[in-house]
Write an enzyme that holds these catalytic residues in place. Structure first.
Site, PDB file in Angstrom:
ATOM      1  N   ARG A  54      -4.199   2.101  -8.504  1.00  0.00           N
ATOM      2  CA  ARG A  54      -5.334   2.767  -7.877  1.00  0.00           C
ATOM      3  C   ARG A  54      -5.470   4.201  -8.372  1.00  0.00           C
ATOM      4  NH1 ARG A  54      -4.920   4.173  -3.298  1.00  0.00           N
ATOM      5  NH2 ARG A  54      -2.689   3.876  -2.967  1.00  0.00           N
ATOM      6  N   LYS A 194      -8.977  -3.103  -2.182  1.00  0.00           N
ATOM      7  CA  LYS A 194      -8.686  -2.031  -1.242  1.00  0.00           C
ATOM      8  C   LYS A 194      -9.956  -1.376  -0.708  1.00  0.00           C
ATOM      9  CE  LYS A 194      -4.258  -2.452  -1.083  1.00  0.00           C
ATOM     10  NZ  LYS A 194      -3.656  -3.076   0.132  1.00  0.00           N
ATOM     11  N   HIS A 213      -2.109  -2.906   7.615  1.00  0.00           N
ATOM     12  CA  HIS A 213      -1.648  -3.161   6.254  1.00  0.00           C
ATOM     13  C   HIS A 213      -0.303  -3.870   6.381  1.00  0.00           C
ATOM     14  CE1 HIS A 213      -0.198  -1.479   2.127  1.00  0.00           C
ATOM     15  NE2 HIS A 213      -0.795  -2.644   1.995  1.00  0.00           N
ATOM     16  N   SER A 231       4.067  -0.655  -0.858  1.00  0.00           N
ATOM     17  CA  SER A 231       4.218  -1.463  -2.060  1.00  0.00           C
ATOM     18  C   SER A 231       5.679  -1.511  -2.506  1.00  0.00           C
ATOM     19  CB  SER A 231       3.358  -0.864  -3.186  1.00  0.00           C
ATOM     20  OG  SER A 231       3.522  -1.575  -4.377  1.00  0.00           O
ATOM     21  N   LYS A 235       6.810  -7.147   1.465  1.00  0.00           N
ATOM     22  CA  LYS A 235       5.877  -7.810   2.391  1.00  0.00           C
ATOM     23  C   LYS A 235       5.535  -9.215   1.936  1.00  0.00           C
ATOM     24  CE  LYS A 235       2.190  -5.304   2.605  1.00  0.00           C
ATOM     25  NZ  LYS A 235       2.433  -4.543   1.381  1.00  0.00           N
ATOM     26  N   THR A 236       5.091  -9.327   0.691  1.00  0.00           N
ATOM     27  CA  THR A 236       4.640 -10.625   0.177  1.00  0.00           C
ATOM     28  C   THR A 236       5.805 -11.595   0.074  1.00  0.00           C
ATOM     29  OG1 THR A 236       2.866  -9.555  -1.071  1.00  0.00           O
ATOM     30  CG2 THR A 236       3.474 -11.780  -1.735  1.00  0.00           C
ATOM     31  N   ASP A 250      -1.271  -9.270   3.191  1.00  0.00           N
ATOM     32  CA  ASP A 250      -1.517  -7.831   3.027  1.00  0.00           C
ATOM     33  C   ASP A 250      -2.383  -7.176   4.093  1.00  0.00           C
ATOM     34  OD1 ASP A 250      -0.957  -5.557   1.330  1.00  0.00           O
ATOM     35  OD2 ASP A 250      -3.061  -5.602   0.748  1.00  0.00           O
ATOM     36  N   ARG A 315       0.766  -7.329 -11.482  1.00  0.00           N
ATOM     37  CA  ARG A 315       0.242  -8.003 -10.287  1.00  0.00           C
ATOM     38  C   ARG A 315      -0.312  -9.370 -10.636  1.00  0.00           C
ATOM     39  NH1 ARG A 315       0.401  -5.413  -5.013  1.00  0.00           N
ATOM     40  NH2 ARG A 315       0.787  -3.199  -5.406  1.00  0.00           N
TER      41      ARG A 315
END
Length: 524
Positions: A54, A194, A213, A231, A235-236, A250, A315
């Site tokens: 980003r 995002k 988030h 990040s 999480k994933t 997410d 990604r």
């Protein structure tokens, strides 16, 4: 030639216009235009160009009298005038004049009561495939009667003219009054995703929905768990559990009665991805998925997931149904267990600790993790990273509003909250070792199953955390971070350093009750 109503946005093109075409057609068009290559497993592999993440310094919100008093202006939410927005809009329109354009009409929000319709117009087939994976696909009937709530124009090859007077030739702009998003000059697909999240974070809190988030999964018994984290904290990975149904990886909303996914897909970091440790994600990197900034072994066209020569932020975006065990509705009961994930490269946080309502509020607002030494030029030791509510870059409203919604929801649900260190023990990064994923999963399962509800706890003297003295199938010495260090004095010095960072960071929040402030780490 059908143009699907583009004229109402002032868009005219001599190229072809495609709307909600199948993944195979988008892959074919992307390959014909040289946008990427196919991996051996069939994933479309693309390079996002100069920007591989980003661009926070190029993100703006249009400042108008209608929305001015609702936005938390500052380093994250930077204002831009409607006139400059219009100039970038016109540049994109001019840029589109000779381009093939790809439209995807889809939804964010799996709970129909809180769903928003997005029309995304891309100049690249590969990015249209990406967002068609990430948003919720409409049914045939919904597509026939589709009316967007927000329009997103995405033009990575359109560099913003210097005459506009922005920070660079890249622009990510959101006009909340006119419901239009502009993305120009960057090929990083995460900007699209995002931007949708920012819109949901603006719209839904005003409907009394807490936006998060986080990733989420649910057991067959309806026991929902949430995983908050920045990040790289897991999480994933941790929410993709073969024994539990994935709700989403997410972005979620928490209404009075449900948890619901905003998305129809996943956007997973894939650096170091392995079939052994993350089989669900590994199997999802196939035809229809979009992999960003990865390298292929030329002899086999297999993705080299350990290659970070382009970026560490590799990604892959894929639809949720590429994961075998999902909650197909994207909706589940309110959570019973909540996890805050911190990849602590200092190696001083306990692998698992239980939070009361005040310490939960403290650590939610703090949103801590750390950068590793060596991952960026000049970083020679771990660097603490704090992101308000685990999502500061995506929060257009006052962060305290989200924090108070969190407190209310957790208290009403009676949910248990745990802080999980997915980082290091036995020393800081470079000395200690990463906590094995199998142990982290075991601790998380113990928390979800209630195995930690009645075990004894002891108070950590540095971070004011309640550490379980026992956890099934976990070596007891692993639970106490200080015990894993050979040099206890070095542990104490490192812990004190991180405590001071927590305390200094929390000084920016002036409106919290004293009980919440005192629930955090204790400065010596």
């Amino acid at each position: 030639m059908e143009n699907y109503g583009l004229e109402k946005y002032g868009i005219e093109t001599t190229g072809s216009v495609f709307r909600n075409i199948p993944p195979g057609s988008l892959v074919e068009k992307a390959l014909l235009k040289g946008e990427g290559r196919l991996s051996r497993a069939g994933a479309l592999c693309i390079n996002t160009g100069e920007r591989t993440g980003r661009s926070p310094n190029d993100k703006y919100i249009v400042d108008t009298p209608t929305i001015h008093d609702t936005i938390a202006w500052g380093k994250v939410n930077k204002p831009v005038s409607p006139e400059k927005f219009d100039m970038v809009y016109q540049q994109i329109i001019n840029h589109f004049k000779d381009k093939d354009l790809y439209i995807f009409d889809g939804y964010a929000g799996a709970n129909p009561k809180y769903s928003y319709a997005f029309r995304v117009i891309n100049e690249k087939a590969s990015q249209n495939l990406f967002i068609s994976n990430l948003l919720i696909k409409p049914t045939h009937r919904e597509l026939q009667h589709f009316q967007e709530d927000f329009l997103i124009l995405v033009a990575p090859d359109c560099k913003v003219d210097k005459s506009v007077g922005l920070n660079s030739e890249i622009a990510v702009m959101i006009d909340y009054e006119r419901h239009v998003v502009l993305i120009a000059g960057t090929g990083y697909s995460g900007e699209i995703k995002k931007s949708v999240f920012c819109v949901m974070n603006y719209m839904l809190p005003q409907k009394n929905v807490f936006t998060m988030h986080c990733s989420a999964n649910v057991g067959d018994d309806g026991n929902t768990a949430l995983f908050f984290g920045l990040s790289g904290t897991g999480k994933t990975t941790l929410s993709a559990d073969p024994n539990r149904k994935l709700i989403g990886d997410d972005e979620h909303g928490w209404s009075r009665t449900t948890i619901f996914n905003f998305e129809g897909g996943c956007y997973a970091k894939c650096i170091g991805l392995s079939k052994k440790y993350e089989p669900e994600i590994w199997d999802a990197v196939r035809f229809g998925a979009v992999a960003e900034n990865v390298q292929l072994f030329e002899d086999s066209r297999v993705i080299d997931f350990n290659d970070d020569s382009i970026t560490e932020n590799t990604r892959v975006g894929y639809p949720l149904n590429f994961i075998a065990n999902i909650e197909p509705r994207g909706v589940a009961p309110i959570p019973k267990t909540i996890f805050f994930l911190a990849a602590d490269a200092f190696g001083v946080l306990p692998p698992i600790s239980k939070l009361d309502k005040n310490s939960a509020a403290y650590h939610f607002v703090s949103g801590y993790t750390s950068k590793l030494a060596g991952t960026e030029a000049g970083i020679t030791e771990p660097q603490a990273t704090f992101s308000t509510c685990f999502g500061e870059p995506f929060l257009p409203l006052d962060p305290l509003l989200y924090a108070k919604q969190f407190q209310r929801r957790v208290e009403k649900a009676g949910a248990s909250v745990f802080l999980i260190n997915t980082g290091w023990v036995g020393g800081s990064y470079g000395v200690g070792k990463r906590i094995p994923l199998k142990y982290t999963r075991t601790m998380i399962n113990a928390a979800i199953n209630g195995d930690l509800d009645y075990v004894p706890y002891e108070k950590d003297p540095f971070f004011n955390l309640n550490i379980p003295k026992f956890c099934p199938n976990i070596p007891q010495e692993l639970l106490d971070p200080r015990a894993t260090w050979l040099d206890k004095e070095e542990y104490d010095k490192t812990a004190e350093k991180l405590v001071n960072m927590f305390v200094e960071n929390f000084k920016q929040y002036t409106n919290f009750p004293e009980a919440v402030v005192k629930a955090g780490p204790v400065k010596k």
